[in-house]
Motif scaffolding. Structure first.
Motif, PDB file in Angstrom:
ATOM      1  N   GLU A 124       0.806  -1.219   0.000  1.00  0.00           N
ATOM      2  CA  GLU A 124       0.000   0.000   0.000  1.00  0.00           C
ATOM      3  C   GLU A 124       0.844   1.276   0.000  1.00  0.00           C
ATOM      4  O   GLU A 124       0.306   2.368  -0.159  1.00  0.00           O
ATOM      5  CB  GLU A 124      -0.930   0.010   1.220  1.00  0.00           C
ATOM      6  N   LEU A 125       2.159   1.150   0.193  1.00  0.00           N
ATOM      7  CA  LEU A 125       3.009   2.340   0.247  1.00  0.00           C
ATOM      8  C   LEU A 125       3.109   2.992  -1.123  1.00  0.00           C
ATOM      9  O   LEU A 125       3.348   2.316  -2.126  1.00  0.00           O
ATOM     10  CB  LEU A 125       4.421   1.972   0.717  1.00  0.00           C
ATOM     11  N   PRO A 126       2.970   4.303  -1.197  1.00  0.00           N
ATOM     12  CA  PRO A 126       3.146   4.984  -2.484  1.00  0.00           C
ATOM     13  C   PRO A 126       4.604   4.873  -2.933  1.00  0.00           C
ATOM     14  O   PRO A 126       5.515   5.089  -2.137  1.00  0.00           O
ATOM     15  CB  PRO A 126       2.770   6.437  -2.172  1.00  0.00           C
ATOM     16  N   GLY A 127       4.805   4.476  -4.167  1.00  0.00           N
ATOM     17  CA  GLY A 127       6.152   4.366  -4.712  1.00  0.00           C
ATOM     18  C   GLY A 127       6.828   3.030  -4.498  1.00  0.00           C
ATOM     19  O   GLY A 127       7.939   2.812  -4.982  1.00  0.00           O
ATOM     20  N   ALA A 128       6.197   2.100  -3.783  1.00  0.00           N
ATOM     21  CA  ALA A 128       6.799   0.780  -3.581  1.00  0.00           C
ATOM     22  C   ALA A 128       6.861   0.058  -4.921  1.00  0.00           C
ATOM     23  O   ALA A 128       5.861  -0.059  -5.616  1.00  0.00           O
ATOM     24  CB  ALA A 128       6.002  -0.035  -2.565  1.00  0.00           C
ATOM     25  N   ALA A 129       8.055  -0.398  -5.297  1.00  0.00           N
ATOM     26  CA  ALA A 129       8.239  -1.023  -6.603  1.00  0.00           C
ATOM     27  C   ALA A 129       8.576  -2.508  -6.509  1.00  0.00           C
ATOM     28  O   ALA A 129       8.280  -3.271  -7.424  1.00  0.00           O
ATOM     29  CB  ALA A 129       9.345  -0.305  -7.376  1.00  0.00           C
ATOM     30  N   HIS A 130       9.215  -2.924  -5.416  1.00  0.00           N
ATOM     31  CA  HIS A 130       9.631  -4.331  -5.292  1.00  0.00           C
ATOM     32  C   HIS A 130       9.743  -4.655  -3.810  1.00  0.00           C
ATOM     33  O   HIS A 130      10.277  -3.868  -3.032  1.00  0.00           O
ATOM     34  CB  HIS A 130      10.983  -4.554  -5.990  1.00  0.00           C
ATOM     35  N   ILE A 131       9.229  -5.821  -3.429  1.00  0.00           N
ATOM     36  CA  ILE A 131       9.281  -6.278  -2.042  1.00  0.00           C
ATOM     37  C   ILE A 131       9.793  -7.712  -2.053  1.00  0.00           C
ATOM     38  O   ILE A 131       9.281  -8.539  -2.823  1.00  0.00           O
ATOM     39  CB  ILE A 131       7.886  -6.252  -1.392  1.00  0.00           C
ATOM     40  N   ALA A 132      10.773  -8.022  -1.206  1.00  0.00           N
ATOM     41  CA  ALA A 132      11.303  -9.384  -1.156  1.00  0.00           C
ATOM     42  C   ALA A 132      11.588  -9.787   0.284  1.00  0.00           C
ATOM     43  O   ALA A 132      12.150  -9.004   1.055  1.00  0.00           O
ATOM     44  CB  ALA A 132      12.585  -9.488  -1.979  1.00  0.00           C
ATOM     45  N   LEU A 133      11.190 -11.002   0.656  1.00  0.00           N
ATOM     46  CA  LEU A 133      11.575 -11.614   1.918  1.00  0.00           C
ATOM     47  C   LEU A 133      12.924 -12.264   1.663  1.00  0.00           C
ATOM     48  O   LEU A 133      13.067 -13.069   0.737  1.00  0.00           O
ATOM     49  CB  LEU A 133      10.535 -12.655   2.345  1.00  0.00           C
ATOM     50  N   VAL A 134      13.935 -11.924   2.467  1.00  0.00           N
ATOM     51  CA  VAL A 134      15.297 -12.391   2.209  1.00  0.00           C
ATOM     52  C   VAL A 134      15.904 -12.986   3.473  1.00  0.00           C
ATOM     53  O   VAL A 134      15.375 -12.831   4.571  1.00  0.00           O
ATOM     54  CB  VAL A 134      16.184 -11.225   1.687  1.00  0.00           C
ATOM     55  N   SER A 135      17.036 -13.652   3.305  1.00  0.00           N
ATOM     56  CA  SER A 135      17.783 -14.163   4.456  1.00  0.00           C
ATOM     57  C   SER A 135      18.964 -13.234   4.701  1.00  0.00           C
ATOM     58  O   SER A 135      19.332 -12.438   3.848  1.00  0.00           O
ATOM     59  CB  SER A 135      18.274 -15.587   4.168  1.00  0.00           C
TER      60      SER A 135
END
Length: 194
Positions: A124-135
């Protein structure tokens, strides 16, 4: 320096894979099992590369460049879509020209087992382009594009840090980007529209 230190809020501890015990989370709705990977032959890989370079390429031009019939190219592209290999077609945007002159990668440490909740809030964040769960040393990697540094600061210090499951953040400003999917002019002929 972490974003919390910049804001005078202090640094969070723990993370999605460690830290203080967290009460168990009720299981969510059942998620269907993922489709098994589909091995791609050289023609499929060529089609994927061509469509990454130009998602608007015509079936005829793809068929000509991979040396198959139009019907074969059409069937292969549809199969790649049906199998989930090709997830969609999109435009590559020059964010600075589009009025988004500030970009940053933001790392987040989050409460254990809160990934699904956090992911929905990050979407929902404005401008968020990519989200990744990482180690590793942090749990989530987020790419954002904003009009300017003031908007970026507001997004990090107000919006992100107000999410209860976010324990700490660190912001890495992007000074310059290179699009690896952009067509290299020395790579030969390009796909043309019919």
């Amino acid at each position: 320096m972490t974003d919390e230190q910049m804001a005078g809020a202090g640094s969070g501890t723990g993370g999605a894979l460690g830290g203080a015990p967290v009460p168990p989370v009720a299981p969510g709705p059942a998620v269907p099992p993922p489709l098994p990977p589909r091995p791609l032959d050289p023609i499929d890989r060529s089609i994927v590369r061509l469509l990454q370079a130009d998602g608007r390429a015509s079936i005829r031009s793809v068929a000509e460049q991979v040396h198959v019939s139009r019907a074969n190219a059409y069937a292969r592209i549809n199969r790649l879509i049906d199998d989930g290999v090709i997830r969609g077609f999109t435009a590559r945007v020059n964010h600075e020209r589009a009025g988004q002159g500030a970009s940053a990668y933001i790392t987040l440490k989050i409460v254990q087992n809160s990934w699904r909740t956090v992911r929905e809030q990050l979407r929902e964040l404005p401008g968020a382009a990519h989200i990744a769960l990482v180690s590793g040393d942090f749990d989530v990697l987020l790419l954002v594009h904003t009009p300017d540094n003031r908007t970026l600061r507001e997004l990090v210090l107000t919006r992100l840090q107000s999410i209860p499951e976010v324990l700490s953040t660190r912001t890495l400003l992007v000074f310059e980007e290179t699009d690896l999917l952009a067509r290299d002019p020395s790579a030969g002929p390009t796909i043309t529209e019919d």
